[in-house]
Design a protein around this motif. Sequence first.
Motif, PDB file in Angstrom:
ATOM      1  N   GLU A 150      42.289  38.724  32.262  1.00 13.37           N
ATOM      2  CA  GLU A 150      43.621  39.184  31.869  1.00 13.37           C
ATOM      3  C   GLU A 150      43.645  39.797  30.470  1.00 13.37           C
ATOM      4  O   GLU A 150      44.614  40.443  30.070  1.00 13.37           O
ATOM      5  CB  GLU A 150      44.642  38.041  31.972  1.00 13.37           C
ATOM      6  CG  GLU A 150      44.479  36.932  30.953  1.00 13.37           C
ATOM      7  CD  GLU A 150      43.492  35.870  31.389  1.00 13.37           C
ATOM      8  OE1 GLU A 150      43.447  34.815  30.715  1.00 13.37           O
ATOM      9  OE2 GLU A 150      42.771  36.088  32.391  1.00 13.37           O
ATOM     10  N   ASP A 155      39.393  45.858  33.847  1.00 17.99           N
ATOM     11  CA  ASP A 155      38.948  44.667  34.575  1.00 17.99           C
ATOM     12  C   ASP A 155      38.104  45.031  35.797  1.00 17.99           C
ATOM     13  O   ASP A 155      37.301  44.221  36.261  1.00 17.99           O
ATOM     14  CB  ASP A 155      40.134  43.771  34.967  1.00 17.99           C
ATOM     15  CG  ASP A 155      41.091  44.423  35.949  1.00 17.99           C
ATOM     16  OD1 ASP A 155      41.124  45.669  36.025  1.00 17.99           O
ATOM     17  OD2 ASP A 155      41.840  43.693  36.633  1.00 17.99           O
ATOM     18  N   GLN A 178      48.118  33.612  37.070  1.00 17.06           N
ATOM     19  CA  GLN A 178      48.562  34.415  38.212  1.00 17.06           C
ATOM     20  C   GLN A 178      49.996  34.075  38.569  1.00 17.06           C
ATOM     21  O   GLN A 178      50.389  32.907  38.607  1.00 17.06           O
ATOM     22  CB  GLN A 178      47.637  34.147  39.401  1.00 17.06           C
ATOM     23  CG  GLN A 178      47.808  35.078  40.577  1.00 17.06           C
ATOM     24  CD  GLN A 178      46.684  34.883  41.592  1.00 17.06           C
ATOM     25  OE1 GLN A 178      45.906  33.942  41.518  1.00 17.06           O
ATOM     26  NE2 GLN A 178      46.591  35.776  42.560  1.00 17.06           N
ATOM     27  N   THR A 185      49.809  43.291  41.070  1.00 22.88           N
ATOM     28  CA  THR A 185      49.563  43.084  39.643  1.00 22.88           C
ATOM     29  C   THR A 185      50.360  44.102  38.825  1.00 22.88           C
ATOM     30  O   THR A 185      50.488  45.269  39.217  1.00 22.88           O
ATOM     31  CB  THR A 185      48.058  43.248  39.349  1.00 22.88           C
ATOM     32  OG1 THR A 185      47.363  42.216  40.049  1.00 22.88           O
ATOM     33  CG2 THR A 185      47.758  43.170  37.861  1.00 22.88           C
ATOM     34  N   TYR A 210      48.664  39.204  36.787  1.00 18.41           N
ATOM     35  CA  TYR A 210      48.054  39.340  38.110  1.00 18.41           C
ATOM     36  C   TYR A 210      48.981  38.818  39.200  1.00 18.41           C
ATOM     37  O   TYR A 210      49.617  37.776  39.061  1.00 18.41           O
ATOM     38  CB  TYR A 210      46.737  38.568  38.179  1.00 18.41           C
ATOM     39  CG  TYR A 210      45.576  39.268  37.507  1.00 18.41           C
ATOM     40  CD1 TYR A 210      44.971  40.373  38.107  1.00 18.41           C
ATOM     41  CD2 TYR A 210      45.092  38.828  36.277  1.00 18.41           C
ATOM     42  CE1 TYR A 210      43.901  41.016  37.503  1.00 18.41           C
ATOM     43  CE2 TYR A 210      44.017  39.468  35.666  1.00 18.41           C
ATOM     44  CZ  TYR A 210      43.433  40.562  36.281  1.00 18.41           C
ATOM     45  OH  TYR A 210      42.383  41.202  35.676  1.00 18.41           O
ATOM     46  N   ASP A 213      47.520  40.349  44.868  1.00 13.70           N
ATOM     47  CA  ASP A 213      46.522  41.347  45.211  1.00 13.70           C
ATOM     48  C   ASP A 213      45.224  41.175  44.417  1.00 13.70           C
ATOM     49  O   ASP A 213      44.248  41.902  44.652  1.00 13.70           O
ATOM     50  CB  ASP A 213      47.073  42.759  44.999  1.00 13.70           C
ATOM     51  CG  ASP A 213      47.513  43.013  43.558  1.00 13.70           C
ATOM     52  OD1 ASP A 213      47.729  42.038  42.799  1.00 13.70           O
ATOM     53  OD2 ASP A 213      47.658  44.199  43.189  1.00 13.70           O
ATOM     54  N   TYR A 214      45.195  40.225  43.498  1.00 15.81           N
ATOM     55  CA  TYR A 214      43.983  39.950  42.719  1.00 15.81           C
ATOM     56  C   TYR A 214      42.792  39.657  43.634  1.00 15.81           C
ATOM     57  O   TYR A 214      41.685  40.156  43.407  1.00 15.81           O
ATOM     58  CB  TYR A 214      44.244  38.760  41.800  1.00 15.81           C
ATOM     59  CG  TYR A 214      43.029  38.253  41.050  1.00 15.81           C
ATOM     60  CD1 TYR A 214      42.377  39.040  40.110  1.00 15.81           C
ATOM     61  CD2 TYR A 214      42.531  36.963  41.283  1.00 15.81           C
ATOM     62  CE1 TYR A 214      41.261  38.574  39.421  1.00 15.81           C
ATOM     63  CE2 TYR A 214      41.425  36.487  40.594  1.00 15.81           C
ATOM     64  CZ  TYR A 214      40.797  37.299  39.668  1.00 15.81           C
ATOM     65  OH  TYR A 214      39.698  36.832  38.980  1.00 15.81           O
ATOM     66  N   LYS A 217      41.418  42.751  45.197  1.00 12.53           N
ATOM     67  CA  LYS A 217      40.649  43.567  44.257  1.00 12.53           C
ATOM     68  C   LYS A 217      39.223  43.026  44.122  1.00 12.53           C
ATOM     69  O   LYS A 217      38.258  43.790  44.089  1.00 12.53           O
ATOM     70  CB  LYS A 217      41.327  43.614  42.892  1.00 12.53           C
ATOM     71  CG  LYS A 217      40.597  44.497  41.895  1.00 12.53           C
ATOM     72  CD  LYS A 217      41.435  44.851  40.696  1.00 12.53           C
ATOM     73  CE  LYS A 217      40.700  45.860  39.816  1.00 12.53           C
ATOM     74  NZ  LYS A 217      41.499  46.336  38.680  1.00 12.53           N
TER      75      LYS A 217
END
Length: 258
Positions: A150, A155, A178, A185, A210, A213-214, A217
């Motif tokens: 973060e 990232d 999160q 995010t 975040y 959807d973290y 990814k």
Amino acid sequence: MIDKIFKKGLGIFPRPFLIKVSYLSRPIFSIVLKGNQYTDPIDGKSFKKFLPYGYEKQRANVLSPSTLSLERHRLLWLYLQQETNLFSTPHKLLHFAPEQAFYKRFKKAKNIQYTTTDLNSPLADVKADICNLPFSDNSFSFILCNHVLEHIPDDTKAMEELYRILKPGGTAILQIPQDYSRATTFEDDSITDPKERARIFGQYDHVRVYGMDYFDKLRSIGFEVNPVKYSDKFTSEEIDRFRLSKNELIPVCKKPNN
């Protein structure tokens, strides 16, 4: 009285300074707050209460007086002990921004070849940029990188580097703060004022919030991802006694063997 002093200090002094002071003050906290109400599962010590912690929003009774662990640290420790072979088989472990609650315990583990890395931490063996790591491909069987991404503007590049240096079949635990109510995010590079960043992102040096959807990814990078809600393994009484995160999802990431 200790709670009031601690809360006031969080609003006045820089975080690195507070960490150093807290580390030196642990013996005092352990004596003054000794009791039987709450237990830190990392070292087994019990207290009548824990200390408060938080910048934008103070959380009462969350910081262990002995290990200085927070809710997420204690939950992760229990997961590592009970659900992985990190302490029972040989591992090459890379630990980013090493938490003091874990550092000495990993260092003493005879089965672990332990390396720490960070740009600023005095506990780091290797001073390195997470987006440009000085390690060979497939170097580590286990990676801990918690509450780091973060802070990182790129990232995606950091995740690619983590994937590159993880051995096939290896495990990476990549915790982040999160917002589970967010589908996607949120980040905005135009927000540069520290107070505004703290208000929107939760801390002055965070660059995004975040969402759910973290995990997707991480999967797009190549990881196999299992978001583990490990608090479900414990009773409500245990969650309260250990002061654990109730809703924390631990992102357990694997690098496929193929």
